[in-house]
Design a protein around this motif. Structure first.
Motif, short mmCIF file in Angstrom:
data_model
loop_
_atom_site.label_atom_id
_atom_site.label_comp_id
_atom_site.label_asym_id
_atom_site.label_seq_id
_atom_site.Cartn_x
_atom_site.Cartn_y
_atom_site.Cartn_z
N THR A 213 38.16 9.17 -54.31
CA THR A 213 37.85 7.78 -53.97
C THR A 213 36.65 7.75 -53.03
O THR A 213 36.31 8.76 -52.41
N ALA A 214 36.04 6.60 -52.91
CA ALA A 214 34.90 6.45 -52.01
C ALA A 214 34.76 4.99 -51.61
O ALA A 214 35.42 4.11 -52.16
N GLN A 215 33.90 4.76 -50.64
CA GLN A 215 33.53 3.41 -50.24
C GLN A 215 32.01 3.32 -50.23
O GLN A 215 31.34 4.12 -49.55
N ASP A 216 31.47 2.38 -50.98
CA ASP A 216 30.03 2.19 -51.10
C ASP A 216 29.59 1.00 -50.25
O ASP A 216 30.34 0.04 -50.10
N HIS A 217 28.40 1.09 -49.69
CA HIS A 217 27.81 -0.04 -48.94
C HIS A 217 26.62 -0.56 -49.74
O HIS A 217 25.57 0.09 -49.80
N LYS A 218 26.77 -1.73 -50.36
CA LYS A 218 25.72 -2.28 -51.21
C LYS A 218 24.66 -3.08 -50.45
O LYS A 218 23.51 -3.14 -50.87
N ARG A 219 25.06 -3.74 -49.38
CA ARG A 219 24.14 -4.63 -48.69
C ARG A 219 23.06 -3.85 -47.94
O ARG A 219 23.33 -2.79 -47.37
N VAL A 220 21.85 -4.42 -47.91
CA VAL A 220 20.73 -3.70 -47.32
C VAL A 220 20.80 -3.64 -45.80
O VAL A 220 20.28 -2.71 -45.18
N GLY A 221 21.48 -4.62 -45.17
CA GLY A 221 21.48 -4.71 -43.73
C GLY A 221 22.74 -4.20 -43.06
O GLY A 221 23.80 -4.12 -43.67
N GLU A 222 22.61 -3.86 -41.79
CA GLU A 222 23.74 -3.39 -40.99
C GLU A 222 24.85 -4.45 -41.00
O GLU A 222 24.58 -5.65 -41.05
N GLY A 223 26.08 -3.97 -40.94
CA GLY A 223 27.21 -4.88 -40.96
C GLY A 223 27.47 -5.46 -42.34
O GLY A 223 28.17 -6.48 -42.47
N ASP A 224 26.91 -4.83 -43.38
CA ASP A 224 27.04 -5.32 -44.76
C ASP A 224 26.47 -6.73 -44.89
O ASP A 224 27.11 -7.64 -45.45
N ASP A 294 26.53 5.78 -57.90
CA ASP A 294 25.43 6.31 -57.09
C ASP A 294 25.24 5.35 -55.92
O ASP A 294 24.90 4.19 -56.14
N PRO A 295 25.54 5.74 -54.69
CA PRO A 295 25.58 7.10 -54.14
C PRO A 295 26.98 7.71 -54.00
O PRO A 295 27.13 8.73 -53.32
N GLU A 296 28.01 7.12 -54.60
CA GLU A 296 29.35 7.71 -54.46
C GLU A 296 29.40 9.15 -54.96
O GLU A 296 30.06 10.01 -54.36
N CYS A 297 28.73 9.41 -56.07
CA CYS A 297 28.71 10.76 -56.64
C CYS A 297 28.22 11.79 -55.63
O CYS A 297 28.76 12.88 -55.51
N GLN A 298 27.19 11.41 -54.86
CA GLN A 298 26.58 12.33 -53.90
C GLN A 298 27.51 12.65 -52.75
O GLN A 298 27.35 13.69 -52.09
N THR A 299 28.46 11.77 -52.45
CA THR A 299 29.40 12.05 -51.37
C THR A 299 30.70 12.68 -51.86
O THR A 299 31.41 13.31 -51.10
N ILE A 300 30.98 12.53 -53.17
CA ILE A 300 32.20 13.10 -53.75
C ILE A 300 32.01 14.57 -54.14
O ILE A 300 32.84 15.43 -53.81
N LEU A 301 30.94 14.87 -54.87
CA LEU A 301 30.78 16.22 -55.42
C LEU A 301 30.75 17.34 -54.38
O LEU A 301 31.27 18.43 -54.65
N PRO A 302 30.18 17.14 -53.19
CA PRO A 302 30.22 18.24 -52.20
C PRO A 302 31.62 18.62 -51.76
O PRO A 302 31.82 19.70 -51.20
N LEU A 303 32.61 17.77 -52.01
CA LEU A 303 34.00 18.06 -51.64
C LEU A 303 34.78 18.74 -52.77
O LEU A 303 35.93 19.16 -52.57
N LEU A 304 34.16 18.85 -53.95
CA LEU A 304 34.86 19.42 -55.10
C LEU A 304 34.90 20.95 -55.02
O LEU A 304 33.87 21.60 -54.95
N LYS A 305 36.11 21.52 -55.00
CA LYS A 305 36.28 22.97 -54.99
C LYS A 305 36.24 23.54 -56.40
O LYS A 305 35.81 24.67 -56.61
N SER A 306 36.72 22.78 -57.36
CA SER A 306 36.76 23.25 -58.75
C SER A 306 35.35 23.36 -59.32
O SER A 306 34.40 22.74 -58.82
#
Length: 427
Positions: A213-224, A294-306
């Motif tokens: 699972t992941a959480q993405d931040h779509k909004r360009v500015g701080e605080g979403d 994207d960018p969830e993939c970039q934060t998920i794959l580094p945690l994959l051991k398989s």
């Protein structure tokens, strides 16, 4: 084996990085790739939707596996193209069929799909330009805020959240006027209160396995705040997930989705992303993506051991049921470095120096997105340029590490959000 990865973003760099570690991988080609993939693969110029070119490449380089990263070629039917061609049908391809691709390609289709199979989602209605007056009446029958979406692909940006009726009516007009490209229809839906979560699974067409699972931040500015983007950052895993919620997601959303895909005779080999709104520990489906985020993939794959390639091949062989998906017991965060001006106008072809000062090890990664390598120098080519990722036992530590690395880079044409993960880190 020789592998072709289609796409040019940070997602594709992360996929290529993971696949390259497998002992089953001989050589990787990227179409078109970026400045980062060029260090791991052979970049090939071309359009991701030019299927005839992809065919020539696949035959010329004796490709055994094609991994499709972005949504466009999936929605346009690249899987069907391969399976209907006698020269290509034996080449493995990770992508759902064109019919299954409608889950992302048409928001109207996806909403009807959810409704037919009793998948919990927001109240909604779709309108064409011919009945734009009916859209206004529907808005007036609901209470703000409203969610409006262009029916089609908009790279994650074709969404409005409007706080009042007049703004919503203007948004309908903007969408039909081509704000996000040609739109035949506009989807109007109620705003679901709650917290968002990205939930991923991998499927071989017969079974599926959870893929974090992941959480993405779509909004360009701080605080979403501010305009929607393709994604300013993400973290993994979501702070909302628990055993009870996980079971509800599987029973109420994932299983009915794959039952429906099978009922309509579609093929699904690859990754499925469901964007959820969580309210009172209950899931509501916001949207489907028929690929890794994207960018969830970039934060998920580094945690994959398989071994990622082994998992992909088990999908091709319809043997995923016998595979084990293992994860590092850590947390990961990704912060996207963007060109100043994004998501509006921004400069391209700006040199990015000092990349050699950035640490890349087992816990810190820099994935390229909008870059190209020219004469051993890296230049920006897009709005989202670099993805800085760190894994650790603590999200706050990961974020502090990433920000330090971005500051070390000191790219004058870039900006980024310093608050990625604020809902879980800073609460």
């Amino acid at each position: 084996m020789n592998i072709l990865v289609i796409g040019s973003g940070g997602r594709e760099h992360a996929i290529i990085n993971s696949i390259s570690k497998s002992n089953k991988c001989s050589k990787i080609f990227a179409l078109p790739g970026n400045g980062g993939t060029e260090l791991l693969a052979e970049n090939l110029s071309g359009d991701v939707n030019d299927f005839e070119l992809i065919k020539k490449i696949s035959l010329k380089y004796k490709i055994s596996l094609v991994f499709v990263g972005p949504e466009d070629p999936i929605v346009n039917g690249i899987y069907d193209f391969f399976k209907s061609d006698s020269q290509l049908k034996d080449i493995n391809i990770i992508a759902p069929s064109k019919q299954a691709g409608l889950l992302e390609g048409s928001k109207d289709f996806a909403k009807d799909f959810m409704q037919k199979y009793n998948i919990p989602t927001a109240k909604h209605k779709t309108f064409s330009i011919e009945n734009i007056d009916e859209a206004d009446k529907f808005l007036e029958s609901m209470s703000p805020p409203y969610v409006l979406k262009a029916d089609g692909l908009a790279a994650g940006k074709g969404v409005y959240i409007c706080e009042d009726t007049e703004r919503a009516k203007n948004a309908v007009v903007e969408i039909f006027n081509g704000k996000f490209g040609k739109a035949e229809q506009v989807l109007v839906e109620e705003f679901l209160q709650g917290e968002e979560m990205s939930y991923f699974v991998i499927s071989d067409g017969k079974t599926f396995k959870k893929f974090n699972t992941a959480q993405d931040h779509k909004r360009v500015g701080e605080g979403d705040n501010g305009k929607n983007t393709g994604g300013m950052g993400a973290y993994c895993p979501s702070g909302l997930i628990n055993e009870e919620l996980d079971a509800k997601i599987v029973e109420k959303i994932i299983k009915p989705t794959f039952k429906a895909i099978n009922d309509m005779g579609a093929v699904y080999k690859g990754f499925l992303y469901v964007g959820l709104m969580i309210k009172n520990n209950n899931p509501y489906l916001v949207e489907y993506n028929v690929r890794m985020g994207d960018p969830e993939c970039q934060t998920i794959l580094p945690l994959l051991k398989s071994d990622l390639l082994e998992l992909i091949l088990s999908c091709c062989d319809e043997n995923l049921e016998n595979s084990i998906v293992e994860w590092e017991d850590k947390k990961s965060i990704c912060v996207v470095l963007c060109s100043k001006g994004y998501p509006d106008k921004y400069r391209e072809n700006v040199e990015i120096s000092n990349l050699d000062k950035i640490i890349n090890d087992k816990n810190i990664f820099v994935y390229h997105a909008g870059t190209q390598l020219i004469n051993n120098k890296v230049y920006s080519t897009g709005g989202r340029v670099l993805n800085f990722v760190c894994i650790s036992d603590d999200l706050k530590v990961s974020r502090e590490t990433v920000i330090k690395e971005i500051e070390n880079l000191n790219w004058k044409n870039g900006f980024y959000r310093k608050d990625i993960g604020f809902r879980i880190i800073d609460k």
